[in-house]
Design a protein around this motif. Structure first.
Motif, PDB file in Angstrom:
ATOM      1  N   ARG A 101       0.834  -1.212   0.000  1.00 36.55           N
ATOM      2  CA  ARG A 101       0.000   0.000   0.000  1.00 36.55           C
ATOM      3  C   ARG A 101       0.863   1.254   0.000  1.00 36.55           C
ATOM      4  NH1 ARG A 101      -1.835   0.300   5.493  1.00 36.55           N
ATOM      5  NH2 ARG A 101       0.041   1.575   5.721  1.00 36.55           N
ATOM      6  N   ASP A 102       1.845   1.291   0.897  1.00 42.47           N
ATOM      7  CA  ASP A 102       2.684   2.478   1.001  1.00 42.47           C
ATOM      8  C   ASP A 102       3.556   2.667  -0.233  1.00 42.47           C
ATOM      9  OD1 ASP A 102       1.563   2.964   3.441  1.00 42.47           O
ATOM     10  OD2 ASP A 102       3.261   2.260   4.622  1.00 42.47           O
ATOM     11  N   ALA A 103       4.045   1.562  -0.804  1.00 46.46           N
ATOM     12  CA  ALA A 103       4.852   1.670  -2.024  1.00 46.46           C
ATOM     13  C   ALA A 103       4.027   2.258  -3.160  1.00 46.46           C
ATOM     14  CB  ALA A 103       5.390   0.298  -2.416  1.00 46.46           C
ATOM     15  N   MET A 104       2.739   1.907  -3.216  1.00 45.07           N
ATOM     16  CA  MET A 104       1.881   2.384  -4.299  1.00 45.07           C
ATOM     17  C   MET A 104       1.538   3.863  -4.172  1.00 45.07           C
ATOM     18  SD  MET A 104      -0.651  -0.874  -4.951  1.00 45.07           S
ATOM     19  CE  MET A 104      -1.307  -0.215  -6.474  1.00 45.07           C
ATOM     20  N   ILE A 105       1.668   4.405  -2.961  1.00 42.02           N
ATOM     21  CA  ILE A 105       1.414   5.842  -2.802  1.00 42.02           C
ATOM     22  C   ILE A 105       2.719   6.603  -2.581  1.00 42.02           C
ATOM     23  CG2 ILE A 105      -0.955   5.587  -2.006  1.00 42.02           C
ATOM     24  CD1 ILE A 105      -0.044   5.883   0.846  1.00 42.02           C
ATOM     25  N   GLY A 106       3.848   5.916  -2.846  1.00 44.61           N
ATOM     26  CA  GLY A 106       5.142   6.588  -2.859  1.00 44.61           C
ATOM     27  C   GLY A 106       5.736   6.909  -1.526  1.00 44.61           C
ATOM     28  N   ARG A 107       5.419   6.101  -0.496  1.00 50.18           N
ATOM     29  CA  ARG A 107       5.980   6.406   0.819  1.00 50.18           C
ATOM     30  C   ARG A 107       6.434   5.138   1.537  1.00 50.18           C
ATOM     31  NH1 ARG A 107       1.378   7.766   5.228  1.00 50.18           N
ATOM     32  NH2 ARG A 107       1.310   5.593   5.888  1.00 50.18           N
ATOM     33  N   LEU A 108       7.108   4.273   0.820  1.00 50.19           N
ATOM     34  CA  LEU A 108       7.559   3.006   1.384  1.00 50.19           C
ATOM     35  C   LEU A 108       8.440   3.257   2.603  1.00 50.19           C
ATOM     36  CD1 LEU A 108       7.448  -0.060   0.959  1.00 50.19           C
ATOM     37  CD2 LEU A 108       9.537   0.125  -0.391  1.00 50.19           C
ATOM     38  N   SER A 109       8.115   2.592   3.708  1.00 53.42           N
ATOM     39  CA  SER A 109       8.863   2.790   4.950  1.00 53.42           C
ATOM     40  C   SER A 109      10.091   1.886   4.984  1.00 53.42           C
ATOM     41  CB  SER A 109       7.960   2.476   6.152  1.00 53.42           C
ATOM     42  OG  SER A 109       7.652   1.099   6.180  1.00 53.42           O
ATOM     43  N   GLY A 110      10.849   2.006   6.059  1.00 56.79           N
ATOM     44  CA  GLY A 110      12.066   1.214   6.182  1.00 56.79           C
ATOM     45  C   GLY A 110      11.825  -0.231   6.542  1.00 56.79           C
ATOM     46  N   ASP A 111      10.647  -0.567   7.049  1.00 59.17           N
ATOM     47  CA  ASP A 111      10.332  -1.944   7.444  1.00 59.17           C
ATOM     48  C   ASP A 111       9.502  -2.606   6.345  1.00 59.17           C
ATOM     49  OD1 ASP A 111      11.594  -1.316   9.775  1.00 59.17           O
ATOM     50  OD2 ASP A 111       9.764  -1.056  10.949  1.00 59.17           O
ATOM     51  N   LEU A 112       9.901  -3.807   5.960  1.00 64.09           N
ATOM     52  CA  LEU A 112       9.219  -4.510   4.876  1.00 64.09           C
ATOM     53  C   LEU A 112       8.562  -5.776   5.394  1.00 64.09           C
ATOM     54  CD1 LEU A 112      11.952  -4.239   2.076  1.00 64.09           C
ATOM     55  CD2 LEU A 112       9.967  -2.753   2.451  1.00 64.09           C
ATOM     56  N   ASP A 113       7.312  -6.001   4.982  1.00 64.72           N
ATOM     57  CA  ASP A 113       6.571  -7.205   5.357  1.00 64.72           C
ATOM     58  C   ASP A 113       6.444  -8.118   4.145  1.00 64.72           C
ATOM     59  OD1 ASP A 113       6.098  -6.359   8.001  1.00 64.72           O
ATOM     60  OD2 ASP A 113       4.408  -5.143   7.353  1.00 64.72           O
ATOM     61  N   PHE A 114       6.750  -9.390   4.353  1.00 63.78           N
ATOM     62  CA  PHE A 114       6.651 -10.382   3.294  1.00 63.78           C
ATOM     63  C   PHE A 114       5.788 -11.548   3.763  1.00 63.78           C
ATOM     64  CE2 PHE A 114      10.663  -8.222   2.537  1.00 63.78           C
ATOM     65  CZ  PHE A 114      10.705  -8.073   1.165  1.00 63.78           C
ATOM     66  N   THR A 115       5.231 -12.274   2.809  1.00 66.30           N
ATOM     67  CA  THR A 115       4.555 -13.524   3.111  1.00 66.30           C
ATOM     68  C   THR A 115       5.046 -14.589   2.130  1.00 66.30           C
ATOM     69  OG1 THR A 115       2.408 -14.564   3.543  1.00 66.30           O
ATOM     70  CG2 THR A 115       2.537 -13.125   1.623  1.00 66.30           C
ATOM     71  N   THR A 116       4.978 -15.836   2.566  1.00 68.95           N
ATOM     72  CA  THR A 116       5.568 -16.931   1.780  1.00 68.95           C
ATOM     73  C   THR A 116       4.832 -18.235   2.042  1.00 68.95           C
ATOM     74  OG1 THR A 116       7.624 -18.167   1.381  1.00 68.95           O
ATOM     75  CG2 THR A 116       7.237 -17.436   3.624  1.00 68.95           C
ATOM     76  N   GLY A 145      -8.108  -3.854  -4.034  1.00 67.64           N
ATOM     77  CA  GLY A 145      -7.391  -2.900  -3.198  1.00 67.64           C
ATOM     78  C   GLY A 145      -6.851  -1.707  -3.971  1.00 67.64           C
ATOM     79  N   ARG A 146      -6.395  -1.945  -5.218  1.00 71.68           N
ATOM     80  CA  ARG A 146      -5.832  -0.851  -5.992  1.00 71.68           C
ATOM     81  C   ARG A 146      -6.894   0.220  -6.265  1.00 71.68           C
ATOM     82  NH1 ARG A 146      -2.392  -2.394 -11.151  1.00 71.68           N
ATOM     83  NH2 ARG A 146      -4.173  -3.808 -11.393  1.00 71.68           N
ATOM     84  N   GLU A 147      -8.105  -0.208  -6.620  1.00 69.93           N
ATOM     85  CA  GLU A 147      -9.173   0.759  -6.879  1.00 69.93           C
ATOM     86  C   GLU A 147      -9.547   1.508  -5.596  1.00 69.93           C
ATOM     87  OE1 GLU A 147      -9.101  -2.351  -7.944  1.00 69.93           O
ATOM     88  OE2 GLU A 147      -8.823  -1.956 -10.093  1.00 69.93           O
ATOM     89  N   ALA A 148      -9.600   0.779  -4.481  1.00 72.99           N
ATOM     90  CA  ALA A 148      -9.921   1.418  -3.203  1.00 72.99           C
ATOM     91  C   ALA A 148      -8.851   2.436  -2.812  1.00 72.99           C
ATOM     92  CB  ALA A 148     -10.065   0.357  -2.108  1.00 72.99           C
ATOM     93  N   LEU A 149      -7.600   2.092  -3.108  1.00 72.33           N
ATOM     94  CA  LEU A 149      -6.499   2.998  -2.797  1.00 72.33           C
ATOM     95  C   LEU A 149      -6.619   4.276  -3.616  1.00 72.33           C
ATOM     96  CD1 LEU A 149      -3.913   3.048  -1.044  1.00 72.33           C
ATOM     97  CD2 LEU A 149      -2.669   2.166  -3.019  1.00 72.33           C
ATOM     98  N   ARG A 150      -6.922   4.141  -4.895  1.00 70.62           N
ATOM     99  CA  ARG A 150      -7.089   5.310  -5.750  1.00 70.62           C
ATOM    100  C   ARG A 150      -8.246   6.183  -5.282  1.00 70.62           C
ATOM    101  NH1 ARG A 150      -6.507   1.934 -11.412  1.00 70.62           N
ATOM    102  NH2 ARG A 150      -4.218   1.967 -11.559  1.00 70.62           N
ATOM    103  N   ALA A 151      -9.304   5.527  -4.817  1.00 71.49           N
ATOM    104  CA  ALA A 151     -10.484   6.267  -4.370  1.00 71.49           C
ATOM    105  C   ALA A 151     -10.341   6.799  -2.949  1.00 71.49           C
ATOM    106  CB  ALA A 151     -11.722   5.365  -4.462  1.00 71.49           C
ATOM    107  N   GLY A 152      -9.322   6.330  -2.214  1.00 67.84           N
ATOM    108  CA  GLY A 152      -9.147   6.748  -0.828  1.00 67.84           C
ATOM    109  C   GLY A 152     -10.244   6.224   0.070  1.00 67.84           C
ATOM    110  N   VAL A 153     -10.617   4.956  -0.119  1.00 64.46           N
ATOM    111  CA  VAL A 153     -11.722   4.365   0.637  1.00 64.46           C
ATOM    112  C   VAL A 153     -11.244   3.119   1.381  1.00 64.46           C
ATOM    113  CG1 VAL A 153     -13.957   3.191   0.460  1.00 64.46           C
ATOM    114  CG2 VAL A 153     -13.496   5.221  -0.928  1.00 64.46           C
ATOM    115  N   LEU A 154     -11.651   3.006   2.631  1.00 70.28           N
ATOM    116  CA  LEU A 154     -11.377   1.808   3.419  1.00 70.28           C
ATOM    117  C   LEU A 154     -12.579   0.883   3.361  1.00 70.28           C
ATOM    118  CD1 LEU A 154      -9.698   3.273   6.623  1.00 70.28           C
ATOM    119  CD2 LEU A 154      -8.583   1.906   4.866  1.00 70.28           C
ATOM    120  N   ASP A 155     -12.385  -0.302   2.825  1.00 67.33           N
ATOM    121  CA  ASP A 155     -13.430  -1.315   2.795  1.00 67.33           C
ATOM    122  C   ASP A 155     -12.802  -2.641   3.214  1.00 67.33           C
ATOM    123  OD1 ASP A 155     -15.872  -2.512   2.509  1.00 67.33           O
ATOM    124  OD2 ASP A 155     -16.157  -1.947   0.403  1.00 67.33           O
TER     125      ASP A 155
END
Length: 473
Positions: free
Chosen positions: A33-48, A139-149
């Protein structure tokens, strides 16, 4: 997003390492989410798809440090090149509907992992190796619209974990998003489920909300969605009705304006810290918390709130302790609430230097915050009155600076220390020495610094009046 991630070699290295071992690895959740709005933080979460022991094995020989404190929930943490990463096995948890603790179950697919997450903007994953976004819930559409669902129905999501309702308010503050209508409806209907959440977790979310970029929006959502009724009931209690015969400000709205103005002053302070000031923001939001309990309708149509600062300070202590805030935060916020009205006795400069000293001494290390709170508390729409109040406070600050230049106000102490008090009065350590010390401090505040002989004479006269016979009398 690809360009942003390319600046993080850790993600590339880690994904390649897992791929070489036959495992899939995705950047996930808030990191995407943060990477898509240009504010990626120093901590990265991964799943595997790799299970925790396998994750540990793959990190060994690559990471600078590894920790497994979250391994019971499938999470392994590590650092590399100063970057923190957390890697969690795909989850397919279920909840008991009583606590917010899941029955941890590992999943087999990235899609299954994503649909169990809190909000669609957090339910996206990025395949670093294949440069592919996985977004099964929009999620991408919700992010563009600024909506939490929510990925599932809000009722299912909040029943699984009621803390998600507070997270919605927190994300509203941090990201400036609005909640979807169905989410707001479910929050208002299910707010009572927050009683399943520990005070410590509520406190964490509230603190993150207040230190976000848009805290007013988060607070308003908490009240509108009835969450505050459960976790901070003093907030909705400030929504005092405006009687047609007793016109006065809506205290809740006023408090939000004060919060906004305190944040503006915080940002404008060149000596302020880089981080948001939680203590100042709590004090701004809660400074009039005592008004509902002290409201009185006066003859002639007036409304009074006598001693609401005293009542408010007690209420702040009670509520913040219940929310498990630290002793330091509780006392600092309560003291600011207690002192926020003191300035209004200043008039047009009638305070003596003694009163100015007491103002500074009582505020102590909180004085810079008290300056901001008092200035922020001026919300009148009458421009002339507002300017007059600001000029008056400017005058008080100038007097503080003048007296501070003449006297060391940051270290106001009696002119005689405890050892000298005991020697002059022939007293052993005990309550009477403390009483004498307090007398001398009050004298110091009233009259400023005394020379040594004058301080001794005052002490001896006080002692005799207290029935203490100094040696040599």
């Amino acid at each position: 997003m690809v360009e942003l991630l390319s600046a993080l070699p850790v993600a590339e290295e880690l994904a390649a390492r897992f791929a070489a071992a036959g495992h899939r690895l995705y950047l996930v959740g808030g990191s995407v989410r943060d990477a898509m709005i240009g504010r990626l933080s120093g901590d990265l979460d991964f799943t595997t798809d790799a299970r925790p022991p396998r994750i540990m094995a793959l990190l060994k020989g690559w990471a600078d440090a590894i920790w497994d404190t979250g391994i019971a929930f499938g999470t392994v943490g590590a650092t590399k090149h100063g970057q923190t990463v957390e890697i969690t096995t795909f989850r397919a948890d279920s909840y008991d509907g009583v606590t917010r603790n899941p029955e941890v179950t590992f999943g087999d697919s990235i899609e299954g992992d994503l649909v169990r997450r809190d909000f669609t903007v957090n339910a996206m994953a990025y395949d670093v190796v294949n440069r592919q976004l996985i977004d099964p819930t929009g999620g991408r559409e919700a992010l563009r619209a600024g909506v939490l669902d929510t990925p599932a129905t809000p009722q299912e999501s909040f029943s699984d974990d009621p803390l998600r309702m507070l997270r919605a308010a927190r994300f509203t503050s941090q990201l400036g998003f609005a909640v979807a209508p169905r989410v707001l409806e479910a929050m208002a209907a299910m707010a009572g489920e927050l009683t399943r959440i520990t005070a410590e977790r509520v406190q964490v979310e509230l603190s993150k909300l207040l230190t976000g970029a848009h805290p007013r929006a988060g607070v308003e959502l908490m009240v509108e969605a009835k969450l505050a009724d459960v976790v901070l009931p003093e907030l909705p209690a400030m929504k005092l009705e405006i009687d047609e015969h007793h016109q006065h400000k809506d205290v809740f709205h006023h408090s939000l304006v004060v919060l906004d103005q305190a944040i503006d002053l915080e940002a404008a302070d060149p000596d302020g810290g880089a981080e948001p000031d939680l203590v100042l923001r709590l004090a701004a939001l809660l400074h009039d918390i005592g008004k509902p309990d002290t409201r009185r309708f006066e003859e002639g149509g007036g409304v009074s709130f006598h001693h609401h600062e005293v009542v408010g300070a007690k209420m702040v202590r009670k509520r913040l302790r219940a929310l498990k805030y630290s002793k330091e935060i509780v006392e600092d916020v309560a003291q600011l609430v207690y002192l926020h009205l003191r300035f209004h006795g200043y008039g047009s400069g009638e305070w003596t230097d003694s009163a100015v000293r007491r103002y500074v001494t009582d505020a102590g290390h909180l004085l810079p915050r008290l300056h901001k709170l008092v200035r922020a508390d001026c919300t009148t729409r009458n421009r002339r009155k507002a300017n007059a109040l600001q000029r008056t406070y400017d005058d008080l600050e100038r007097r503080i600076e003048r007296i501070a230049a003449e006297e060391d106000l940051k270290r106001v102490r009696p002119d005689l220390d405890g050892n000298e008090i005991m020697r002059l009065l022939g007293l052993p350590p005990g309550p009477m020495v403390g009483k004498a010390w307090k007398f001398l401090k009050e004298l110091r505040l009233d009259r400023g610094p005394l020379d040594h002989d004058e301080a001794v004479a005052e002490l001896l006269a006080w002692a005799r009046a207290e029935g203490v016979q100094p040696p040599g009398d």
